[in-house]
Design a protein around this motif. Structure first.
Motif, mmCIF file in Angstrom:
data_model
loop_
_atom_site.group_PDB
_atom_site.id
_atom_site.type_symbol
_atom_site.label_atom_id
_atom_site.label_comp_id
_atom_site.label_asym_id
_atom_site.label_seq_id
_atom_site.Cartn_x
_atom_site.Cartn_y
_atom_site.Cartn_z
ATOM 1 N N ARG A 1 63.750 11.879 50.750
ATOM 2 C CA ARG A 1 63.066 11.066 49.744
ATOM 3 C C ARG A 1 61.600 11.447 49.716
ATOM 4 N NH1 ARG A 1 66.046 5.618 51.224
ATOM 5 N NH2 ARG A 1 67.890 5.949 49.971
ATOM 6 N N ASP A 2 61.104 11.767 48.552
ATOM 7 C CA ASP A 2 59.714 12.124 48.376
ATOM 8 C C ASP A 2 58.965 10.889 47.895
ATOM 9 O OD1 ASP A 2 57.896 14.505 46.319
ATOM 10 O OD2 ASP A 2 57.348 13.423 48.130
ATOM 11 N N SER A 3 57.982 10.478 48.672
ATOM 12 C CA SER A 3 57.227 9.289 48.289
ATOM 13 C C SER A 3 56.231 9.597 47.175
ATOM 14 C CB SER A 3 56.500 8.729 49.506
ATOM 15 O OG SER A 3 55.603 9.690 50.002
ATOM 16 N N GLY A 4 55.955 10.878 46.924
ATOM 17 C CA GLY A 4 55.074 11.256 45.836
ATOM 18 C C GLY A 4 53.603 11.184 46.163
ATOM 19 N N ASP A 5 53.242 10.852 47.409
ATOM 20 C CA ASP A 5 51.836 10.724 47.746
ATOM 21 C C ASP A 5 51.312 11.919 48.531
ATOM 22 O OD1 ASP A 5 52.223 8.456 50.594
ATOM 23 O OD2 ASP A 5 53.245 10.276 50.032
ATOM 24 N N LYS A 6 52.114 12.946 48.708
ATOM 25 C CA LYS A 6 51.711 14.098 49.496
ATOM 26 C C LYS A 6 51.449 15.284 48.573
ATOM 27 C CE LYS A 6 54.839 15.663 52.198
ATOM 28 N NZ LYS A 6 55.768 15.929 53.275
ATOM 29 N N VAL A 7 50.242 15.818 48.618
ATOM 30 C CA VAL A 7 49.872 16.970 47.811
ATOM 31 C C VAL A 7 49.717 18.151 48.760
ATOM 32 C CG1 VAL A 7 48.155 17.936 46.246
ATOM 33 C CG2 VAL A 7 48.726 15.524 46.127
ATOM 34 N N ALA A 8 50.365 19.257 48.441
ATOM 35 C CA ALA A 8 50.393 20.396 49.352
ATOM 36 C C ALA A 8 49.393 21.479 48.963
ATOM 37 C CB ALA A 8 51.795 20.972 49.412
ATOM 38 N N VAL A 9 48.271 21.111 48.398
ATOM 39 C CA VAL A 9 47.230 22.090 48.074
ATOM 40 C C VAL A 9 45.935 21.662 48.758
ATOM 41 C CG1 VAL A 9 48.258 22.750 45.878
ATOM 42 C CG2 VAL A 9 46.568 20.956 45.923
ATOM 43 N N PRO B 1 31.622 33.457 29.825
ATOM 44 C CA PRO B 1 30.686 32.946 30.841
ATOM 45 C C PRO B 1 29.271 32.883 30.288
ATOM 46 C CG PRO B 1 31.286 35.221 31.316
ATOM 47 C CD PRO B 1 32.114 34.787 30.143
ATOM 48 N N PRO B 2 28.404 32.082 30.868
ATOM 49 C CA PRO B 2 27.022 31.996 30.404
ATOM 50 C C PRO B 2 26.336 33.360 30.529
ATOM 51 C CG PRO B 2 27.466 30.344 32.099
ATOM 52 C CD PRO B 2 28.664 31.192 31.980
ATOM 53 N N GLY B 3 25.758 33.824 29.466
ATOM 54 C CA GLY B 3 25.073 35.102 29.456
ATOM 55 C C GLY B 3 26.003 36.291 29.262
ATOM 56 N N GLY B 4 27.277 36.052 29.004
ATOM 57 C CA GLY B 4 28.223 37.140 28.814
ATOM 58 C C GLY B 4 28.764 37.137 27.397
ATOM 59 N N GLY B 5 29.353 38.237 27.000
ATOM 60 C CA GLY B 5 29.889 38.318 25.655
ATOM 61 C C GLY B 5 31.395 38.518 25.633
ATOM 62 N N ARG B 6 32.006 38.684 26.771
ATOM 63 C CA ARG B 6 33.433 38.951 26.852
ATOM 64 C C ARG B 6 34.180 37.663 27.202
ATOM 65 N NH1 ARG B 6 35.557 44.078 30.172
ATOM 66 N NH2 ARG B 6 36.755 44.817 28.402
ATOM 67 N N ALA B 7 35.304 37.425 26.533
ATOM 68 C CA ALA B 7 36.089 36.219 26.789
ATOM 69 C C ALA B 7 37.082 36.481 27.924
ATOM 70 C CB ALA B 7 36.837 35.800 25.527
ATOM 71 N N TYR B 8 37.203 35.502 28.819
ATOM 72 C CA TYR B 8 38.108 35.597 29.967
ATOM 73 C C TYR B 8 39.079 34.425 29.962
ATOM 74 C CZ TYR B 8 34.798 38.988 31.822
ATOM 75 O OH TYR B 8 33.999 40.073 31.989
ATOM 76 N N ARG B 9 40.182 34.649 30.593
ATOM 77 C CA ARG B 9 41.191 33.608 30.795
ATOM 78 C C ARG B 9 41.646 33.713 32.243
ATOM 79 N NH1 ARG B 9 47.318 33.322 28.608
ATOM 80 N NH2 ARG B 9 47.574 31.123 29.057
ATOM 81 N N ALA B 10 41.916 32.569 32.919
ATOM 82 C CA ALA B 10 42.267 32.604 34.338
ATOM 83 C C ALA B 10 43.466 31.705 34.616
ATOM 84 C CB ALA B 10 41.080 32.155 35.185
ATOM 85 N N THR B 11 44.213 32.125 35.608
ATOM 86 C CA THR B 11 45.272 31.306 36.184
ATOM 87 C C THR B 11 45.027 31.270 37.682
ATOM 88 O OG1 THR B 11 46.834 31.995 34.487
ATOM 89 C CG2 THR B 11 47.751 31.017 36.475
ATOM 90 N N ILE B 12 44.880 30.075 38.227
ATOM 91 C CA ILE B 12 44.602 29.892 39.649
ATOM 92 C C ILE B 12 45.807 29.220 40.272
ATOM 93 C CG2 ILE B 12 43.069 28.830 41.348
ATOM 94 C CD1 ILE B 12 41.761 29.080 37.931
ATOM 95 N N TYR B 13 46.223 29.745 41.427
ATOM 96 C CA TYR B 13 47.376 29.195 42.132
ATOM 97 C C TYR B 13 46.973 28.954 43.576
ATOM 98 C CZ TYR B 13 52.233 28.884 43.809
ATOM 99 O OH TYR B 13 53.406 28.473 44.385
ATOM 100 N N VAL B 14 46.866 27.686 43.965
ATOM 101 C CA VAL B 14 46.548 27.310 45.341
ATOM 102 C C VAL B 14 47.886 27.034 46.019
ATOM 103 C CG1 VAL B 14 45.288 25.719 46.819
ATOM 104 C CG2 VAL B 14 44.370 26.317 44.578
ATOM 105 N N THR B 15 48.226 27.863 47.005
ATOM 106 C CA THR B 15 49.579 27.834 47.560
ATOM 107 C C THR B 15 49.727 27.062 48.851
ATOM 108 O OG1 THR B 15 49.173 29.886 48.765
ATOM 109 C CG2 THR B 15 50.128 30.072 46.557
ATOM 110 N N ASP B 16 48.646 26.716 49.513
ATOM 111 C CA ASP B 16 48.763 26.173 50.857
ATOM 112 C C ASP B 16 47.686 25.122 51.078
ATOM 113 O OD1 ASP B 16 48.457 26.312 53.971
ATOM 114 O OD2 ASP B 16 50.286 27.429 53.504
ATOM 115 N N PRO B 17 47.906 24.161 51.965
ATOM 116 C CA PRO B 17 46.862 23.176 52.248
ATOM 117 C C PRO B 17 45.736 23.708 53.137
ATOM 118 C CG PRO B 17 48.900 22.571 53.364
ATOM 119 C CD PRO B 17 49.203 23.760 52.534
ATOM 120 N N ALA B 18 45.867 24.915 53.653
ATOM 121 C CA ALA B 18 44.830 25.485 54.513
ATOM 122 C C ALA B 18 43.700 26.070 53.667
ATOM 123 C CB ALA B 18 45.424 26.569 55.400
#
Length: 165
Positions: free
Chosen positions: A63-71, A105-122
């Motif tokens: 049973r998952d209580s839903g209060d635990k975040v693993a990042v 970004p501020p002072g830049g002319g190129r558009a960026y896109r990012a995907t961030i994945y935090v896999t561990d609580p460490a």
């Protein structure tokens, strides 16, 4: 009856009586209530002292209580702070995924896109996966590593600021 039939019948009878008598193990006969559970708990630790899990315990629904975040919360917040110029499209703190839209970004002319994945609580470099794209494709490895280093540095700053409180 032939000798083969007698031997077959004898083997089947011995097997049937052996299986029928399996429920009466001598270590559980005449013991007080709860002793069987104590013996079962003792068997769950092997010779090296490691906890042993049976197949039934592994398959039992947890049973998952839903209060635990693993990042890691510092990596999570540092990612949002370092890449604050990118519009956030999707955020899921339970799986650790942040998806942003295109932004410059501020002072830049190129558009960026990012995907961030935090896999561990460490708070570790292995816990952070960053993928940065431009409209023409992925960025250089050095650029991606610089962004990862900036996120890790900011996460360490956030953690040290928390310890001072």
């Amino acid at each position: 009856m032939t000798l083969k039939a007698i031997a077959r019948t004898t083997i089947l009878c011995v097997a049937a009586f052996s299986l029928a008598d399996c429920g009466r193990l001598p270590r559980f006969v005449g013991t007080e209530p709860g002793a069987a559970r104590e013996i079962a708990e003792q068997r769950r630790v092997d010779e090296q002292g490691r906890q042993v899990t049976t197949i039934w315990e592994a398959l039992r629904l947890q049973r998952d209580s839903g209060d635990k975040v693993a990042v890691n919360r510092y990596l999570w917040n540092a990612s949002l702070q370092v890449l604050d110029f990118l519009p956030v499209q999707s955020v899921d703190p339970f799986t650790g995924v942040i998806v942003t839209g295109y932004g410059t970004p501020p002072g830049g002319g190129r558009a960026y896109r990012a995907t961030i994945y935090v896999t561990d609580p460490a708070l570790d470099a292995r816990s952070l996966n960053v993928s940065i794209l431009t409209r023409s494709g992925p960025v250089a490895v050095g650029t991606q590593r610089a962004v990862e280093d900036a996120i890790l540095t900011r996460a360490r700053q956030l953690r040290s600021a928390d310890r001072n409180l």
